[in-house]
Design a protein around this motif. Structure first.
Motif, PDB file in Angstrom:
ATOM      1  N   LYS A  84       0.841  -1.205   0.000  1.00  0.00           N
ATOM      2  CA  LYS A  84       0.000   0.000   0.000  1.00  0.00           C
ATOM      3  C   LYS A  84       0.878   1.257   0.000  1.00  0.00           C
ATOM      4  N   SER A 160     -10.470   7.691   9.085  1.00  0.00           N
ATOM      5  CA  SER A 160     -11.554   7.460   8.124  1.00  0.00           C
ATOM      6  C   SER A 160     -11.886   8.654   7.220  1.00  0.00           C
ATOM      7  N   CYS A 250     -17.568  -1.002   1.280  1.00  0.00           N
ATOM      8  CA  CYS A 250     -16.969  -0.304   2.427  1.00  0.00           C
ATOM      9  C   CYS A 250     -17.303  -1.049   3.717  1.00  0.00           C
ATOM     10  N   MET A 252     -16.779  -5.389   4.606  1.00  0.00           N
ATOM     11  CA  MET A 252     -15.801  -6.441   4.912  1.00  0.00           C
ATOM     12  C   MET A 252     -14.998  -6.845   3.667  1.00  0.00           C
ATOM     13  N   ALA A 273     -13.120  -1.022   1.341  1.00  0.00           N
ATOM     14  CA  ALA A 273     -12.908  -2.232   2.152  1.00  0.00           C
ATOM     15  C   ALA A 273     -11.562  -2.876   1.832  1.00  0.00           C
TER      16      ALA A 273
HETATM   17  P1  NAD Z   1     -16.726   0.557  10.366  1.00  0.00           P
HETATM   18  O1  NAD Z   1     -16.647  -0.594  11.291  1.00  0.00           O
HETATM   19  O2  NAD Z   1     -16.840   1.932  10.892  1.00  0.00           O
HETATM   20  O3  NAD Z   1     -17.964   0.341   9.367  1.00  0.00           O
HETATM   21  C1  NAD Z   1     -18.257  -0.864   8.746  1.00  0.00           C
HETATM   22  C2  NAD Z   1     -19.761  -0.854   8.455  1.00  0.00           C
HETATM   23  O4  NAD Z   1     -20.059  -1.977   7.621  1.00  0.00           O
HETATM   24  C3  NAD Z   1     -20.618  -1.006   9.720  1.00  0.00           C
HETATM   25  O5  NAD Z   1     -21.600   0.013   9.720  1.00  0.00           O
HETATM   26  C4  NAD Z   1     -21.224  -2.382   9.587  1.00  0.00           C
HETATM   27  O6  NAD Z   1     -22.520  -2.465  10.167  1.00  0.00           O
HETATM   28  C5  NAD Z   1     -21.277  -2.541   8.079  1.00  0.00           C
HETATM   29  N1  NAD Z   1     -21.345  -3.922   7.607  1.00  0.00           N
HETATM   30  C6  NAD Z   1     -20.677  -5.007   8.066  1.00  0.00           C
HETATM   31  N2  NAD Z   1     -21.004  -6.091   7.337  1.00  0.00           N
HETATM   32  C7  NAD Z   1     -21.893  -5.679   6.403  1.00  0.00           C
HETATM   33  C8  NAD Z   1     -22.581  -6.331   5.364  1.00  0.00           C
HETATM   34  N3  NAD Z   1     -22.466  -7.629   5.132  1.00  0.00           N
HETATM   35  N4  NAD Z   1     -23.407  -5.584   4.582  1.00  0.00           N
HETATM   36  C9  NAD Z   1     -23.570  -4.266   4.789  1.00  0.00           C
HETATM   37  N5  NAD Z   1     -22.929  -3.599   5.784  1.00  0.00           N
HETATM   38  C10 NAD Z   1     -22.113  -4.296   6.563  1.00  0.00           C
HETATM   39  O7  NAD Z   1     -15.446   0.414   9.402  1.00  0.00           O
HETATM   40  P2  NAD Z   1     -14.740   1.554   8.534  1.00  0.00           P
HETATM   41  O8  NAD Z   1     -13.676   2.186   9.328  1.00  0.00           O
HETATM   42  O9  NAD Z   1     -15.798   2.392   7.897  1.00  0.00           O
HETATM   43  O10 NAD Z   1     -14.016   0.666   7.426  1.00  0.00           O
HETATM   44  C11 NAD Z   1     -14.753   0.092   6.374  1.00  0.00           C
HETATM   45  C12 NAD Z   1     -13.839  -0.771   5.520  1.00  0.00           C
HETATM   46  O11 NAD Z   1     -12.783   0.024   4.996  1.00  0.00           O
HETATM   47  C13 NAD Z   1     -13.162  -1.927   6.271  1.00  0.00           C
HETATM   48  O12 NAD Z   1     -12.990  -2.997   5.380  1.00  0.00           O
HETATM   49  C14 NAD Z   1     -11.803  -1.347   6.611  1.00  0.00           C
HETATM   50  O13 NAD Z   1     -10.839  -2.362   6.785  1.00  0.00           O
HETATM   51  C15 NAD Z   1     -11.534  -0.529   5.370  1.00  0.00           C
HETATM   52  N6  NAD Z   1     -10.563   0.548   5.605  1.00  0.00           N
HETATM   53  C16 NAD Z   1     -10.835   1.495   6.540  1.00  0.00           C
HETATM   54  C17 NAD Z   1      -9.926   2.507   6.768  1.00  0.00           C
HETATM   55  C18 NAD Z   1     -10.200   3.601   7.765  1.00  0.00           C
HETATM   56  O14 NAD Z   1      -9.522   4.624   7.719  1.00  0.00           O
HETATM   57  N7  NAD Z   1     -11.167   3.432   8.647  1.00  0.00           N
HETATM   58  C19 NAD Z   1      -8.723   2.556   6.032  1.00  0.00           C
HETATM   59  C20 NAD Z   1      -8.484   1.577   5.054  1.00  0.00           C
HETATM   60  C21 NAD Z   1      -9.421   0.575   4.860  1.00  0.00           C
END
Ligand code: NAD
Length: 372
Positions: A84, A160, A250, A252, A273
């Motif tokens: 990355k 985020s 966004c 899993m 995601a």
């Molecule tokens: P978060 O936990 O705040 O949000 C995830 C959301 O997805 C939750 O609202 C959850 O209810 C929902 N969810 C889970 N399973 C689901 C499904 N099957 N269908 C629909 N919704 C579902 O996480 P985040 O920080 O927003 O991160 C989201 C994704 O982005 C993750 O994969 C994370 O690894 C990736 N990511 C995040 C960041 C960051 O800065 N937070 C950076 C790089 C990658």
């Protein structure tokens, strides 16, 4: 490294020398195993590559069933961070740490202090950040015991917002490549997951005029986005197969495999995601179906960009956003190279990142200034 010994609990024991035979081992530069009898800390730090600078990466605390599972996770995640960072041409390498244990029950102030001492003993080879089970507030405690800790600084102290902004740049580039214009007015975009990143991304997309289709396990989140942006809520098990212009996962990882790819009806995929492809074949299958895939680690790097800026000790939001805008050019470059060569975008991204890993000489451990 006084106070630290190799893992000694037989239920967690793994032969660290087997690391060389593990499928996730990819010429990692170093793997450090820590045990602190006083606090019960069991921790593994994997440093994948420091050719571009000291390794930066989050610390994941998880109740791994075995030491081997924890080690595999650390190896895989550290490599992911290297790729990355290299693809985005950031001045840092890739590393990751994992702590064995349930963060909800055994994460104490003394355990966090112990994590800090372990990281400090590495002398700057690895800088720790937050991840699953370890919050930015935890990192602030860890930082009382090491100079090599960093938490994201943008807005609410999470990565985020930067991740969402960077992902938006990747979506604009994808639209430009696939539809000949990055104008999102009237384009249908499905957002799976309305958490920290997804909800903020919806804001950018709605303001750009996109027609949003959204889904989340939590009804309160879909209700909120429906109300704010006139989005259409789609059931959780249908969102992935919506007939939309762009799918933005966004939630899993591991969602695209040979079965799910057959059922896709989108023209392009661009979301935040992590590890969206279940395996390498999934990237090829998407290409074979003519679905433009913006590689996840190319467009979700905004959070890491934010961290790297925090490490400079001269953090400015405008500069973070400016660097996040570079994700647009990187994404377009990957999509165009793939179109020209016939390779899958996932292959192109891996090749570019691999080349850049062997890029400029090491910046050494000095530039990282620690928690500001
Ligand atoms: P978060 O936990 O705040 O949000 C995830 C959301 O997805 C939750 O609202 C959850 O209810 C929902 N969810 C889970 N399973 C689901 C499904 N099957 N269908 C629909 N919704 C579902 O996480 P985040 O920080 O927003 O991160 C989201 C994704 O982005 C993750 O994969 C994370 O690894 C990736 N990511 C995040 C960041 C960051 O800065 N937070 C950076 C790089 C990658």
């Amino acid at each position: 490294m006084s106070g630290f010994e190799p893992l000694n609990d037989s239920s967690r024991k793994t032969n660290i020398l087997n690391v060389f035979d593990m499928p996730d081992f990819d010429e990692h530069e170093a793997v450090h195993v820590f045990h602190d009898r006083a606090t019960g800390l069991d921790m593994i730090v994997a440093v994948h590559n420091t050719a571009r600078g000291s390794a930066v990466g989050g610390c994941r605390m998880w109740p791994y069933a075995t030491g081997r599972a924890a080690l595999a996770d650390a190896l895989r995640l550290a490599k992911g961070m290297s790729y990355k960072a290299a693809l985005a041409q950031l001045p840092c390498g890739g590393g990751k740490s994992v702590v064995l244990g349930d963060a909800r029950t055994v994460k104490t102030h003394t355990l966090l202090a112990s994590i800090g001492r372990a990281v400090e003993s590495l002398g700057g080879r690895y800088t720790i950040a937050d991840d699953v089970g370890i919050s930015a507030a935890d990192v602030a405690i860890i930082a009382e015991h090491t100079r090599f800790a960093c938490a994201p600084l943008m807005l609410d102290g999470t990565a985020s917002p930067a991740t969402a902004f960077g992902t938006y740049q990747g979506i604009l580039a994808t639209a430009a490549h696939v539809f000949g214009s990055e104008h999102l007015g009237g384009r249908t975009i499905a957002v799976q997951g309305l958490g920290a990143v997804g909800a903020k991304l919806c804001e950018y997309l709605a303001e750009a005029g996109a027609d949003l289709w959204v889904s989340d396990l939590d009804d309160a989140r879909t209700d909120e986005i429906e109300r704010r942006w006139s989005a259409t809520t789609v059931p959780v098990d249908e969102i992935l197969y919506s007939a939309v212009d762009i799918m933005a996962p966004c939630a899993m990882g591991g969602i695209f495999d040979s079965e799910s790819i057959k059922r896709l009806r989108c023209r392009a995929i661009a979301g935040a995601a992590n590890n969206q492809l279940a395996n390498a074949e999934a990237g090829l299958a998407l290409a074979a179906r003519g679905i433009a895939y913006a590689p996840d680690y190319a467009i979700n790097v905004g959070g890491l960009i934010d961290l790297v800026h925090a490490l400079t000790g001269n953090y400015q939001v405008a500069a973070v956003l400016e660097d996040c805008r570079r994700i647009h050019a990187t994404t377009l470059d990957i999509l165009e190279r793939a179109a020209k060569t016939g390779l899958a975008t996932s292959e192109v991204a891996d090749q570019l990142a691999g080349q850049r890993l062997r890029g400029p000489a090491s910046l050494g451990v000095a530039p990282l200034t620690g928690f500001a």
